[in-house]
Design a protein around this motif. Structure first.
Motif, PDB file in Angstrom:
ATOM      1  N   TYR A  73      55.183 -21.069 -28.348  1.00  0.00           N
ATOM      2  CA  TYR A  73      55.023 -20.284 -27.148  1.00  0.00           C
ATOM      3  C   TYR A  73      55.257 -21.149 -25.970  1.00  0.00           C
ATOM      4  O   TYR A  73      55.776 -20.782 -24.963  1.00  0.00           O
ATOM      5  CB  TYR A  73      53.777 -19.503 -27.161  1.00  0.00           C
ATOM      6  N   THR A  74      55.097 -22.330 -25.786  1.00  0.00           N
ATOM      7  CA  THR A  74      55.384 -23.394 -24.792  1.00  0.00           C
ATOM      8  C   THR A  74      56.797 -23.464 -24.676  1.00  0.00           C
ATOM      9  O   THR A  74      57.275 -23.224 -23.643  1.00  0.00           O
ATOM     10  CB  THR A  74      54.581 -24.656 -24.799  1.00  0.00           C
ATOM     11  N   LYS A 127      36.994 -28.107 -24.208  1.00  0.00           N
ATOM     12  CA  LYS A 127      36.319 -29.187 -24.404  1.00  0.00           C
ATOM     13  C   LYS A 127      37.074 -30.436 -23.955  1.00  0.00           C
ATOM     14  O   LYS A 127      36.316 -31.245 -23.195  1.00  0.00           O
ATOM     15  CB  LYS A 127      35.948 -29.298 -25.963  1.00  0.00           C
ATOM     16  N   LEU A 149      56.713 -32.592 -22.842  1.00  0.00           N
ATOM     17  CA  LEU A 149      55.599 -32.404 -23.692  1.00  0.00           C
ATOM     18  C   LEU A 149      56.270 -31.838 -24.827  1.00  0.00           C
ATOM     19  O   LEU A 149      55.577 -31.815 -25.986  1.00  0.00           O
ATOM     20  CB  LEU A 149      55.241 -30.896 -22.819  1.00  0.00           C
ATOM     21  N   LEU A 196      52.876 -35.284 -12.232  1.00  0.00           N
ATOM     22  CA  LEU A 196      51.498 -35.422 -11.948  1.00  0.00           C
ATOM     23  C   LEU A 196      51.503 -36.189 -10.693  1.00  0.00           C
ATOM     24  O   LEU A 196      50.337 -36.332  -9.682  1.00  0.00           O
ATOM     25  CB  LEU A 196      50.461 -35.921 -12.894  1.00  0.00           C
ATOM     26  N   ILE A 221      48.169 -23.586 -35.606  1.00  0.00           N
ATOM     27  CA  ILE A 221      47.839 -23.202 -34.408  1.00  0.00           C
ATOM     28  C   ILE A 221      48.179 -23.981 -33.538  1.00  0.00           C
ATOM     29  O   ILE A 221      49.000 -23.789 -32.252  1.00  0.00           O
ATOM     30  CB  ILE A 221      46.253 -23.042 -34.276  1.00  0.00           C
ATOM     31  N   ALA A 232      40.780 -20.733 -30.606  1.00  0.00           N
ATOM     32  CA  ALA A 232      40.806 -21.980 -31.492  1.00  0.00           C
ATOM     33  C   ALA A 232      41.334 -23.093 -30.357  1.00  0.00           C
ATOM     34  O   ALA A 232      40.734 -24.080 -30.040  1.00  0.00           O
ATOM     35  CB  ALA A 232      41.050 -21.757 -32.658  1.00  0.00           C
ATOM     36  N   GLN A 233      42.582 -22.692 -29.895  1.00  0.00           N
ATOM     37  CA  GLN A 233      43.488 -23.694 -29.119  1.00  0.00           C
ATOM     38  C   GLN A 233      42.788 -23.811 -28.020  1.00  0.00           C
ATOM     39  O   GLN A 233      42.565 -25.102 -27.552  1.00  0.00           O
ATOM     40  CB  GLN A 233      44.705 -23.283 -29.186  1.00  0.00           C
ATOM     41  N   ARG A 279      45.833 -40.305 -20.023  1.00  0.00           N
ATOM     42  CA  ARG A 279      44.821 -39.309 -20.280  1.00  0.00           C
ATOM     43  C   ARG A 279      44.845 -37.966 -19.503  1.00  0.00           C
ATOM     44  O   ARG A 279      44.836 -37.023 -20.037  1.00  0.00           O
ATOM     45  CB  ARG A 279      43.392 -39.843 -19.705  1.00  0.00           C
ATOM     46  N   MET A 280      45.523 -38.189 -18.437  1.00  0.00           N
ATOM     47  CA  MET A 280      45.870 -37.020 -17.424  1.00  0.00           C
ATOM     48  C   MET A 280      46.863 -36.327 -18.263  1.00  0.00           C
ATOM     49  O   MET A 280      46.730 -35.044 -18.015  1.00  0.00           O
ATOM     50  CB  MET A 280      45.804 -37.676 -16.109  1.00  0.00           C
ATOM     51  N   VAL A 281      47.518 -36.765 -18.513  1.00  0.00           N
ATOM     52  CA  VAL A 281      48.900 -36.208 -19.100  1.00  0.00           C
ATOM     53  C   VAL A 281      48.564 -35.246 -20.345  1.00  0.00           C
ATOM     54  O   VAL A 281      48.739 -34.404 -20.458  1.00  0.00           O
ATOM     55  CB  VAL A 281      50.000 -37.211 -19.446  1.00  0.00           C
ATOM     56  N   ASP A 282      47.404 -35.936 -21.132  1.00  0.00           N
ATOM     57  CA  ASP A 282      46.929 -35.260 -22.199  1.00  0.00           C
ATOM     58  C   ASP A 282      46.267 -34.055 -21.741  1.00  0.00           C
ATOM     59  O   ASP A 282      46.408 -32.968 -22.343  1.00  0.00           O
ATOM     60  CB  ASP A 282      46.212 -36.099 -23.136  1.00  0.00           C
ATOM     61  N   VAL A 330      56.137 -37.914 -17.686  1.00  0.00           N
ATOM     62  CA  VAL A 330      55.240 -36.930 -17.166  1.00  0.00           C
ATOM     63  C   VAL A 330      54.188 -37.166 -16.002  1.00  0.00           C
ATOM     64  O   VAL A 330      53.995 -36.468 -15.086  1.00  0.00           O
ATOM     65  CB  VAL A 330      54.211 -36.224 -18.445  1.00  0.00           C
ATOM     66  N   ARG A 363      58.140 -19.971 -23.287  1.00  0.00           N
ATOM     67  CA  ARG A 363      57.729 -19.900 -22.051  1.00  0.00           C
ATOM     68  C   ARG A 363      58.504 -20.868 -20.994  1.00  0.00           C
ATOM     69  O   ARG A 363      59.171 -20.395 -20.129  1.00  0.00           O
ATOM     70  CB  ARG A 363      56.405 -20.443 -21.882  1.00  0.00           C
ATOM     71  N   TYR A 364      59.099 -22.184 -21.372  1.00  0.00           N
ATOM     72  CA  TYR A 364      59.755 -22.816 -20.638  1.00  0.00           C
ATOM     73  C   TYR A 364      61.263 -22.535 -20.733  1.00  0.00           C
ATOM     74  O   TYR A 364      61.945 -22.423 -19.690  1.00  0.00           O
ATOM     75  CB  TYR A 364      59.910 -24.432 -21.268  1.00  0.00           C
ATOM     76  N   ALA A 383      50.878 -22.962 -30.685  1.00  0.00           N
ATOM     77  CA  ALA A 383      50.904 -23.217 -28.925  1.00  0.00           C
ATOM     78  C   ALA A 383      52.142 -23.761 -28.618  1.00  0.00           C
ATOM     79  O   ALA A 383      52.689 -23.684 -27.521  1.00  0.00           O
ATOM     80  CB  ALA A 383      49.562 -24.297 -28.705  1.00  0.00           C
ATOM     81  N   GLU A 410      48.437 -26.529 -20.695  1.00  0.00           N
ATOM     82  CA  GLU A 410      50.007 -26.031 -20.667  1.00  0.00           C
ATOM     83  C   GLU A 410      49.954 -25.284 -21.799  1.00  0.00           C
ATOM     84  O   GLU A 410      50.616 -24.114 -22.014  1.00  0.00           O
ATOM     85  CB  GLU A 410      51.182 -26.861 -20.768  1.00  0.00           C
ATOM     86  N   GLN A 411      49.506 -25.875 -23.107  1.00  0.00           N
ATOM     87  CA  GLN A 411      49.443 -25.262 -24.274  1.00  0.00           C
ATOM     88  C   GLN A 411      48.505 -23.886 -24.356  1.00  0.00           C
ATOM     89  O   GLN A 411      48.749 -23.010 -24.890  1.00  0.00           O
ATOM     90  CB  GLN A 411      49.137 -26.208 -25.309  1.00  0.00           C
ATOM     91  N   LYS A 458      47.773 -22.342 -21.670  1.00  0.00           N
ATOM     92  CA  LYS A 458      48.413 -21.173 -20.825  1.00  0.00           C
ATOM     93  C   LYS A 458      49.442 -20.436 -21.765  1.00  0.00           C
ATOM     94  O   LYS A 458      49.380 -19.219 -21.644  1.00  0.00           O
ATOM     95  CB  LYS A 458      49.136 -21.885 -19.564  1.00  0.00           C
ATOM     96  N   SER A 459      50.231 -21.146 -22.593  1.00  0.00           N
ATOM     97  CA  SER A 459      51.234 -20.421 -23.672  1.00  0.00           C
ATOM     98  C   SER A 459      50.394 -19.526 -24.329  1.00  0.00           C
ATOM     99  O   SER A 459      50.910 -18.285 -24.567  1.00  0.00           O
ATOM    100  CB  SER A 459      51.988 -21.421 -24.323  1.00  0.00           C
ATOM    101  N   MET A 460      49.269 -19.878 -24.876  1.00  0.00           N
ATOM    102  CA  MET A 460      48.585 -19.128 -25.909  1.00  0.00           C
ATOM    103  C   MET A 460      47.743 -18.031 -25.241  1.00  0.00           C
ATOM    104  O   MET A 460      47.591 -16.947 -25.674  1.00  0.00           O
ATOM    105  CB  MET A 460      47.457 -19.944 -26.528  1.00  0.00           C
ATOM    106  N   TYR A 487      46.599 -32.615 -18.967  1.00  0.00           N
ATOM    107  CA  TYR A 487      47.718 -31.452 -18.506  1.00  0.00           C
ATOM    108  C   TYR A 487      48.432 -30.628 -19.720  1.00  0.00           C
ATOM    109  O   TYR A 487      48.512 -29.562 -19.542  1.00  0.00           O
ATOM    110  CB  TYR A 487      49.035 -31.970 -17.781  1.00  0.00           C
ATOM    111  N   MET A 488      48.788 -31.353 -20.710  1.00  0.00           N
ATOM    112  CA  MET A 488      49.243 -30.891 -21.972  1.00  0.00           C
ATOM    113  C   MET A 488      48.646 -29.747 -22.721  1.00  0.00           C
ATOM    114  O   MET A 488      49.027 -28.874 -22.901  1.00  0.00           O
ATOM    115  CB  MET A 488      49.954 -31.881 -22.792  1.00  0.00           C
ATOM    116  N   GLU A 489      47.340 -30.235 -22.555  1.00  0.00           N
ATOM    117  CA  GLU A 489      46.223 -29.167 -23.306  1.00  0.00           C
ATOM    118  C   GLU A 489      46.363 -27.937 -22.388  1.00  0.00           C
ATOM    119  O   GLU A 489      46.273 -26.717 -22.947  1.00  0.00           O
ATOM    120  CB  GLU A 489      44.962 -29.597 -23.193  1.00  0.00           C
TER     121      GLU A 489
END
Lengths: 398, 378, 398, 378
Positions: free
Chosen positions: C297-298, B328, C318, C396, C290, B321-322, B282-285, C391, C301-302, C294, B291-292, B294-296, B287-289
């Motif tokens: 661009y990730t 959430k 990821l 983490l 979308i 949107a992303q 869950r925490m990985v997900d 990951v 970025r990497y 994302a 990260e995504q 941040k890129s957007m 983190y990934m959200e």
């Protein structure tokens, strides 16, 4: 296999509708409809009306004051109560400690407590969780030491809903520290007015005081307040948790919320048209509605199995998981339906004292409060992660 | 193509982070949010002194000439601290509209005051029926002599409680949802005929519904050419959305760090809960959200700086949107992983959850921007 | 921070477009566009064209034949290749064993293998997984025992893609059974024509033979075919897995699939209107698009971080997780777009020999094959569950 | 209100399960699917002897008078074994349409033959442009003398390969998507002017595209009153959908059992993979989806037996949408939890995945039925 209602069922349906139409107080209905916590006074007033009608305890055996309803009648009553926004009885007395008392209590305890529960003379709360024991309930530390014909209780409970309003608390306490975790626990009924008990409010993310910490300092509890045997409390606690999981699905309530959501969406505008014409909104609403329908029939299927004497294992955990997930999606969608009026939020403490009308459309007063509060739904009563562990072990054997 | 900060930008970032560290501990933030004002005039003055209130304004109006990338850097830090000062309302929205559409006289009268921290602004655009549609304007501005008379109801004006002046969108011609016929006006927040209902919002900020009843303003209140405000509004709110995306990124990163740390500390069943695989994933997900997102957020800032209108619109819609979805998810799961502790007002995580919930909704929620993106792509 | 392209970049873009327009064989493009596996002949033909142009190895260092492209150029090339449905080079040689050889190989190995990889003279496959070791790769059992200047290899590999077409296999083998799991492994390059190697096809759920079992019975491998030190193979394997995870995102390919999906949906009808006017369909398409943006661009970025000399830990996981989830959602939506014509399915073995045209619209030939095959995308290269473990641990610290 | 089977129904269930156990081992099923025919005429004969082919027909046409609940019980068993015989095509669809709309002569000529296993049927309704809309019919039937001439293209007719007679929907009046003006015809599958393209489907079954080029049929080929077939088609396909929902429930339960067992056996990192919490919770979610589907399948069968039209439509739409979603999830995750083994044609789990994938699509996919439900609810 048969879904039809008998003539008696239909007559019963009429009776329930008639009762709700004439007996449910408007103020109580309004708070329930909005998803606001009941006031203590309103809730008790309504529960006493229910008890007068004899409908306070649909799930209790008839001998203790239960209604003796068939599955169809229970279904009908739940559905009608839900649609009428009639609050269900607070669970702590009627659904939690009541069944423990009539199942494991002695005759004196039954005679003393059950009628008071039915008539809402005691407001009960639940002393289970402790700061160090959330999901890992059995690791609880609150101690009860025998001293003559009393236990002396020391320790702390936390996340105790409505403790600040309660007359009685049922508590798990450790009576044997040398035994294995689950074996040294006893189940006590404690009067909240006993000296040494302090209740400290916890304000929630909804800015309301629903939760509390309860501190016990040399609290003397008569031995006759212990349910069943000493050190066997875990058995009663597990029994209670099993009961809790079925009620927690709150299907009838969610069905009413779907209707309310439709009402709000019909009033809200998006691009000049009602939100009910927005395909993406409808898509989310429909998915919720159908998931809820599946849950409803799953609950009925399980009730039918129980009625036929089949034994369930961890199936009720499914009802808890799906039921709470649906509740959260529903309040999320309710808030979403409000558009920008989801943002204003004034906790009731401020609200009750003021003269101003709430901001935004009338129906905007409620959804966010419930949305915030119900984030806890997937945490309390055994978090959904714990429920999945239970199913994995008990049903799948993993 | 380069996603790395320049040395100068790194220095700027350090100073934002220092401000947050010095002023926005969880306790300090909670106290501030509970004051009547809801933020600190002292902080505001400090931000002015540091030159931040002039950051996005061009140098010829006395600004710092910063790009959208610099705003992004700032907003990320603000998000980490859940900073309460009305930067977006005053500088990005109010100031942005005036700098974009204002006459030299209007710019000269207001922007320097904003930059020095002497004047606060707010943007009143939403209405009870408008939902997220910027073109759904029923507030009416009718000609009266050389000026205008305003009538209408503006909803949920963030920081409309403390703004000295409010920029108001109003219809000077056309039908309810026409893009043409919308004009902007600069109105004093205490002008006769204007009444307010002030309130708190779930993210601990302040907002107001503002009612206009025969509010008379002069011709000099008109911002830009009559009836042509829509593209300006769309552009400036796009900049505000980009800023909110960056704020959300900072808030998500902070929420994730707090949650990650909690998972290492909190023990259940004799072991840190961070050892349970389901919670790890869950925490990985989460983190990934983040990260995504941040890129957007980086992407949208850089796209704004490229200046292409269509690209800007698509990038903003996609990013919002992303980031909305991610906000959430991260907010809700932060609560979940904290268990009961996450439900308390005293602990910080709930405040991240609530700000992230609000950002998802502001200037169009996730669904709105998915639709907007789809319409722009078809 | 800057997204703009330089004049040189734009000129490069023109060059790539021009090259693809004139050099990409139509038959190769067509199979790629449909999502069908390349034929061996077609793939090699195309790779030799790429090598002639000097574009076979964008990620290799220039000294070994890499292109020396900047990030912008890599981005441009990937995007244009994707949009043109130009197949990427098969990974086993160019992305997997090649970097291992130029990083850890000796001068003789570099001289021998790298040019042959660049010119597609050897078709490589990967001997990692074994029946007992899927996600738990380090538990592999295939043994290599020294016998003079050879290793004698015995054991079995499984899930070996394209082994039936391959000239060479790179293999993890156990050279010290007494050491800890990860410490007794060596990395060997083995000629598939060596006596004792048997390849047994595995037919997939797509009814195609892509995967194989490879059996080793007293297979003699010269010691000079070992990469680096004996028993240090795990180091090289981990290096390779790291490389694999970045390529696996396949962003440019998915971007092309989005375009294709739009084309198909514009041709398909629902209630008399193009499927592109169905709000629910558009909703799903937009979310995919979308999410993909994302991810794109990730990845950039990497890559930008790497170019600036920053060290990544498990961030590429990821890319693998999100990339494969998107690929699966895409093929699912492609199949969905076909309506009932998603159901007909005739594997190519049958298809190639027959005269009949495929059933349904021409674009219906492909999506289901790819949909079925790509169910493996979340399994291979370290399953997505394993990636999340990585990951969790590396980024983490859980 | 009662969800339990009667003693009689339990006996019936036992005999279905015995048939599947005896005839549908994973190997036997794979072999059968690879034959030219794609199923077994021997099994078909056996099913006839056991009375199953007459199960849903009323007693006055020689049937067993079974309810939708009995069909549900049967289909659940068939789903567990991925049974290949064309029961739904012949009995529920073809037979159902004729029993519902046929003249006494038509019923008498066909239904007894179906019940005895001597005649197979198929229903040709879909067209290249129709997607899942039953009313989107462009195949034309024009009057010619006392009979009709059929022209058009029918897509993906399940078991159109082996049917003796095909029931065809064709337009006798109106425009492409009008509900009025659709008629049904019973056509011999080898009639002059009819041509077929036979093929395999991903679920190991057989289907055909059927082209009609000036196919002349007599007046006795018309099934029911001209132009009024739409409600009949909708009703009978609703029964077929209910049957497929039950089949999916059986297939999901079997897939879950196979996967659950695999998780106990398969070891990685020195421990059964069923000990990893993330996989446990995945399996729990799969179990819950199957449970929810079972409830919906039971519900829809009972609703069909109540006979209310609007309730039937809503129940069928809801059940198909829920079961469709669940089928995708359970099928896909069964593969995932099996790892490489799940990707092989030889192992059984992939076949469950593919049949579940197809059921999701047949007679309208999940989205289609969500929309249908929403339209019925608004």
């Amino acid at each position: 296999m048969d879904l039809s209602f008998s003539k008696e069922d239909l007559a019963f349906q009429d009776e329930v509708r008639e009762f709700l139409a004439t007996s449910l107080p408007t103020d109580v209905k309004d708070r329930c409809d909005r998803g606001l916590h009941p006031t203590k006074e309103g809730q008790i007033r309504w529960q006493k009306i229910l008890n007068e009608k004899g409908w306070m305890a649909p799930n209790w055996p008839k001998e203790y004051g239960g209604t003796g309803w068939t599955i169809s009648q229970k279904y009908i009553a739940a559905h009608e109560f839900g649609q009428a926004s009639a609050p269900i009885a607070l669970p702590f007395g009627i659904s939690m400690v009541g069944p423990v008392i009539y199942t494991f209590g002695n005759p004196e305890q039954k005679a003393k407590y059950l009628p008071r529960i039915l008539n809402s003379d005691d407001w009960w709360c639940q002393g289970y969780s402790e700061p160090g024991s959330g999901s890992d309930l059995a690791s609880l530390q609150t101690k009860a030491v025998r001293d003559g014909d009393h236990y002396v209780v020391n320790g702390q409970k936390i996340w105790t809903s409505f403790a600040h309003l309660a007359d009685m608390i049922f508590c798990l306490v450790r009576t044997d520290s040398s035994a294995k975790q689950q074996e040294g626990i006893s189940f006590l009924l404690i009067d909240m007015k006993t000296p040494g008990i302090t209740v400290k409010p916890i304000y929630g993310i909804d800015k309301e005081n629903t939760l509390n910490e309860v501190f016990f300092e040399d609290v003397r509890v008569p031995i006759e307040n212990r349910i069943g045997e000493e050190n066997k409390g875990w058995t009663y606690a597990k029994f209670l948790l099993g009961n809790e999981r079925t009620g927690i699905a709150r299907v009838a309530r969610s069905k009413r919320q779907i209707v309310r959501l439709r009402e709000i969406a019909a009033a809200e505008r998006s691009g000049g048209k009602p939100l009910t014409e927005d395909q993406d909104f409808i898509n989310k609403l429909t998915r919720l509605e159908i998931d809820l329908m599946a849950l409803e029939y799953t609950e009925l299927r399980y009730l039918s199995m129980i009625a036929k004497g089949k034994k369930l294992t961890a199936e009720p955990s499914l009802l808890k998981i799906k039921g709470t997930e649906i509740q959260q999606r529903l309040t999320e969608l309710l808030v979403e339906s409000l558009g920008m009026y989801g943002a204003p939020y004034e906790p009731e403490r401020a609200y009750e004292g003021r003269n101003e009308t709430p901001v935004g459309p009338d129906y905007a007063n409620g959804p966010m409060a419930e949305h915030l509060y119900l984030r806890a739904a997937t945490i309390y009563g055994g978090s959904n992660e714990i429920q999945r562990n239970i199913v994995s072990k008990m049903v799948l054997g993993l | 193509m380069d996603f790395e900060l320049s040395d100068e930008q790194n220095l700027l970032k350090d100073s934002f982070e220092r401000f947050v560290k010095d002023n926005y501990s969880s306790d300090a933030r909670a106290k501030l949010a509970n004051t009547e004002l809801g933020f600190s005039r002292g902080h505001w003055k400090k931000m002015a002194e540091l030159g931040w209130l002039g950051l996005p304004f061009s140098e010829d109006v006395g600004g710092f000439g910063g790009t959208a990338v610099e705003t992004m850097i700032m907003m990320e830090s603000m998000g980490r601290g859940l900073v309460l000062e009305p930067f977006v309302s005053t500088v990005i929205l109010g100031g942005g509209l005036i700098a974009e559409a204002g006459s030299p006289a209007q710019i000269e009268a207001i922007i320097p005051e904003v930059i020095e921290g002497n004047m606060m602004l707010a943007f009143a655009y939403a209405e009870p029926q408008s939902r997220f549609n910027l073109n759904d304007v029923e507030t009416a501005a009718s000609k009266s002599g050389s000026g205008y008379v305003l009538n209408g109801h503006k909803s949920v004006v963030y920081h409309g409680t403390t703004a000295d002046k409010v920029v108001v969108s109003a219809r000077t011609s056309g039908n309810s949802r026409d893009e043409a016929g919308i004009s902007l006006f600069i109105v004093d927040n205490n002008v006769s005929g204007l009444s307010r209902r002030d309130y708190r919002t779930i993210d601990g900020q302040r907002a107001a519904d503002i009612m206009f009843e025969n509010v008379a303003v002069g011709a000099d209140a008109l911002l830009g050419k009559e009836g042509t405000a829509y593209p300006v509004i769309e552009k400036v709110t796009d900049y505000a959305i980009a800023a909110l995306c960056a704020e959300a990124v900072g808030a998500m990163q902070a929420a994730n760090e707090i949650t990650n740390e909690y998972m290492k500390q909190r023990k259940q069943f004799g072991t840190p809960i961070g050892k349970f695989q389901v919670l790890q994933h869950r925490m990985v997900d989460m983190y990934m959200e983040a990260e995504q997102s941040k890129s957007m957020s980086d992407m949208v800032a850089m796209k704004l700086d490229l200046g292409d209108e269509m690209e800007r619109r698509k990038a903003v819609a996609a990013a919002k949107a992303q980031v909305g979805q991610a906000s959430k998810f991260v907010g809700q799961q932060s609560i979940q992983l904290h268990g009961g502790m996450g439900m308390t007002d005293e602990y910080s995580i709930g405040h991240y959850f609530k700000r992230l919930t609000t950002i998802e909704m502001l200037f169009g929620n996730t669904d709105y921007h998915f639709k907007r993106f789809a319409a722009l792509s078809s």
